[in-house]
Design a protein around this motif. Structure first.
Motif, PDB file in Angstrom:
ATOM      1  N   LEU A  17      45.219  32.128 -15.503  1.00  0.00           N
ATOM      2  CA  LEU A  17      46.608  31.671 -15.418  1.00  0.00           C
ATOM      3  C   LEU A  17      47.513  32.882 -15.602  1.00  0.00           C
ATOM      4  N   ILE A  18      48.355  33.127 -14.623  1.00  0.00           N
ATOM      5  CA  ILE A  18      49.181  34.330 -14.568  1.00  0.00           C
ATOM      6  C   ILE A  18      50.584  34.016 -15.071  1.00  0.00           C
ATOM      7  N   TYR A  19      50.981  34.710 -16.138  1.00  0.00           N
ATOM      8  CA  TYR A  19      52.309  34.535 -16.716  1.00  0.00           C
ATOM      9  C   TYR A  19      53.090  35.836 -16.548  1.00  0.00           C
ATOM     10  N   VAL A  20      54.291  35.723 -16.001  1.00  0.00           N
ATOM     11  CA  VAL A  20      55.166  36.886 -15.825  1.00  0.00           C
ATOM     12  C   VAL A  20      56.590  36.499 -16.201  1.00  0.00           C
ATOM     13  N   ASN A  21      57.427  37.493 -16.364  1.00  0.00           N
ATOM     14  CA  ASN A  21      58.838  37.268 -16.623  1.00  0.00           C
ATOM     15  C   ASN A  21      59.530  37.129 -15.268  1.00  0.00           C
ATOM     16  N   GLU A  22      59.954  35.906 -14.949  1.00  0.00           N
ATOM     17  CA  GLU A  22      60.563  35.630 -13.639  1.00  0.00           C
ATOM     18  C   GLU A  22      61.812  36.475 -13.394  1.00  0.00           C
ATOM     19  N   ALA A  23      62.626  36.655 -14.424  1.00  0.00           N
ATOM     20  CA  ALA A  23      63.868  37.419 -14.261  1.00  0.00           C
ATOM     21  C   ALA A  23      63.562  38.864 -13.884  1.00  0.00           C
ATOM     22  N   SER A  24      62.550  39.455 -14.516  1.00  0.00           N
ATOM     23  CA  SER A  24      62.165  40.832 -14.190  1.00  0.00           C
ATOM     24  C   SER A  24      61.633  40.935 -12.770  1.00  0.00           C
ATOM     25  N   MET A  25      60.838  39.958 -12.376  1.00  0.00           N
ATOM     26  CA  MET A  25      60.287  39.972 -11.021  1.00  0.00           C
ATOM     27  C   MET A  25      61.393  39.819  -9.979  1.00  0.00           C
ATOM     28  N   ALA A  26      62.340  38.942 -10.238  1.00  0.00           N
ATOM     29  CA  ALA A  26      63.442  38.722  -9.296  1.00  0.00           C
ATOM     30  C   ALA A  26      64.327  39.958  -9.175  1.00  0.00           C
ATOM     31  N   ALA A  27      64.423  40.722 -10.257  1.00  0.00           N
ATOM     32  CA  ALA A  27      65.291  41.902 -10.263  1.00  0.00           C
ATOM     33  C   ALA A  27      64.588  43.156  -9.758  1.00  0.00           C
ATOM     34  N   ALA A  28      63.302  43.079  -9.489  1.00  0.00           N
ATOM     35  CA  ALA A  28      62.541  44.260  -9.050  1.00  0.00           C
ATOM     36  C   ALA A  28      63.035  44.723  -7.681  1.00  0.00           C
ATOM     37  N   PRO A  29      63.121  46.033  -7.488  1.00  0.00           N
ATOM     38  CA  PRO A  29      63.515  46.562  -6.177  1.00  0.00           C
ATOM     39  C   PRO A  29      62.495  46.161  -5.106  1.00  0.00           C
ATOM     40  N   THR A  30      62.944  46.105  -3.876  1.00  0.00           N
ATOM     41  CA  THR A  30      62.094  45.698  -2.752  1.00  0.00           C
ATOM     42  C   THR A  30      60.821  46.517  -2.686  1.00  0.00           C
ATOM     43  N   GLU A  31      60.921  47.824  -2.880  1.00  0.00           N
ATOM     44  CA  GLU A  31      59.742  48.700  -2.823  1.00  0.00           C
ATOM     45  C   GLU A  31      58.714  48.277  -3.873  1.00  0.00           C
ATOM     46  N   LYS A  32      59.160  47.951  -5.072  1.00  0.00           N
ATOM     47  CA  LYS A  32      58.268  47.516  -6.148  1.00  0.00           C
ATOM     48  C   LYS A  32      57.631  46.170  -5.795  1.00  0.00           C
ATOM     49  N   THR A  33      58.395  45.279  -5.169  1.00  0.00           N
ATOM     50  CA  THR A  33      57.875  43.972  -4.762  1.00  0.00           C
ATOM     51  C   THR A  33      56.741  44.145  -3.749  1.00  0.00           C
ATOM     52  N   TYR A  34      56.911  45.044  -2.783  1.00  0.00           N
ATOM     53  CA  TYR A  34      55.861  45.317  -1.807  1.00  0.00           C
ATOM     54  C   TYR A  34      54.626  45.909  -2.491  1.00  0.00           C
TER      55      TYR A  34
ATOM     56  N   ASN B  26      59.840   9.786 -18.495  1.00  0.00           N
ATOM     57  CA  ASN B  26      60.971  10.701 -18.614  1.00  0.00           C
ATOM     58  C   ASN B  26      60.733  11.877 -17.676  1.00  0.00           C
ATOM     59  N   VAL B  27      61.668  12.126 -16.786  1.00  0.00           N
ATOM     60  CA  VAL B  27      61.553  13.203 -15.817  1.00  0.00           C
ATOM     61  C   VAL B  27      62.647  14.222 -16.112  1.00  0.00           C
ATOM     62  N   LEU B  28      62.230  15.469 -16.301  1.00  0.00           N
ATOM     63  CA  LEU B  28      63.175  16.547 -16.604  1.00  0.00           C
ATOM     64  C   LEU B  28      63.082  17.607 -15.519  1.00  0.00           C
ATOM     65  N   ASP B  29      64.201  18.097 -15.057  1.00  0.00           N
ATOM     66  CA  ASP B  29      64.199  19.208 -14.113  1.00  0.00           C
ATOM     67  C   ASP B  29      63.857  20.477 -14.885  1.00  0.00           C
ATOM     68  N   GLY B  30      63.025  21.295 -14.273  1.00  0.00           N
ATOM     69  CA  GLY B  30      62.658  22.564 -14.891  1.00  0.00           C
ATOM     70  C   GLY B  30      61.433  22.447 -15.771  1.00  0.00           C
ATOM     71  N   PRO B  31      61.046  23.574 -16.369  1.00  0.00           N
ATOM     72  CA  PRO B  31      59.850  23.588 -17.203  1.00  0.00           C
ATOM     73  C   PRO B  31      60.117  22.921 -18.547  1.00  0.00           C
ATOM     74  N   TYR B  32      59.051  22.520 -19.206  1.00  0.00           N
ATOM     75  CA  TYR B  32      59.175  21.878 -20.507  1.00  0.00           C
ATOM     76  C   TYR B  32      59.532  22.898 -21.581  1.00  0.00           C
ATOM     77  N   ALA B  33      58.878  24.054 -21.553  1.00  0.00           N
ATOM     78  CA  ALA B  33      59.070  25.056 -22.601  1.00  0.00           C
ATOM     79  C   ALA B  33      59.966  26.191 -22.121  1.00  0.00           C
ATOM     80  N   ASP B  34      60.794  26.685 -23.018  1.00  0.00           N
ATOM     81  CA  ASP B  34      61.606  27.865 -22.738  1.00  0.00           C
ATOM     82  C   ASP B  34      60.860  29.048 -23.341  1.00  0.00           C
ATOM     83  N   THR B  35      60.283  29.874 -22.478  1.00  0.00           N
ATOM     84  CA  THR B  35      59.456  30.979 -22.945  1.00  0.00           C
ATOM     85  C   THR B  35      59.868  32.279 -22.281  1.00  0.00           C
ATOM     86  N   LYS B  36      59.396  33.381 -22.837  1.00  0.00           N
ATOM     87  CA  LYS B  36      59.684  34.704 -22.281  1.00  0.00           C
ATOM     88  C   LYS B  36      58.974  34.902 -20.944  1.00  0.00           C
TER      89      LYS B  36
END
Length: 117
Positions: A6-23, A65-75
């Motif tokens: 199971l792969i866990y990453v920081n979504e905000a960091s991944m979204a902010a990565a430059p295009t070259e880093k994403t490739y 009960n249906v909630l939008d988004g993930p259940y836990a707020d994590t790093k």
């Protein structure tokens, strides 16, 4: 024995990565996936959409009960998975250590509880 990586990453960091880093990251995952396939260990795997696309479902007092988004707020957020076949936990851990996410996030190794019916 089957294992989930199971792969866990920081979504905000991944979204902010430059295009070259994403490739670069994408190429690393491609090479890793190919190595798993060539070894015969790969059973399945895929990337997940960001947690904003998630829906969490819970039952409480007989009501759904249906909630939008993930259940836990994590790093770090669950970003994807690999299902592999490995001889034992040490072999699964060795594959997890080779996963690109191991150097930037977390790879959780979990044995699959085989159902016997």
């Amino acid at each position: 024995m089957r294992y989930m990586l199971l792969i866990y990453v920081n979504e905000a960091s991944m979204a902010a990565a430059p295009t070259e880093k994403t490739y670069e990251i994408s190429a690393a995952y491609g090479a890793y996936t190919e190595a798993l396939k060539k070894s015969g260990s790969w059973l399945a795997g895929d990337r997940l959409k960001p947690t904003q696309a998630a829906t969490s479902v819970r039952m409480a007092n007989g009501k759904t009960n249906v909630l939008d988004g993930p259940y836990a707020d994590t790093k770090e957020q669950l970003a994807g998975f690999y299902m592999i076949e490995a001889e034992d936990a040490d072999a699964a851990i060795a594959w997890a250590a080779r996963c690109p996410a191991a150097s930037t996030g977390t790879v959780e190794v979990r044995p699959i509880w085989e159902q016997t019916m």
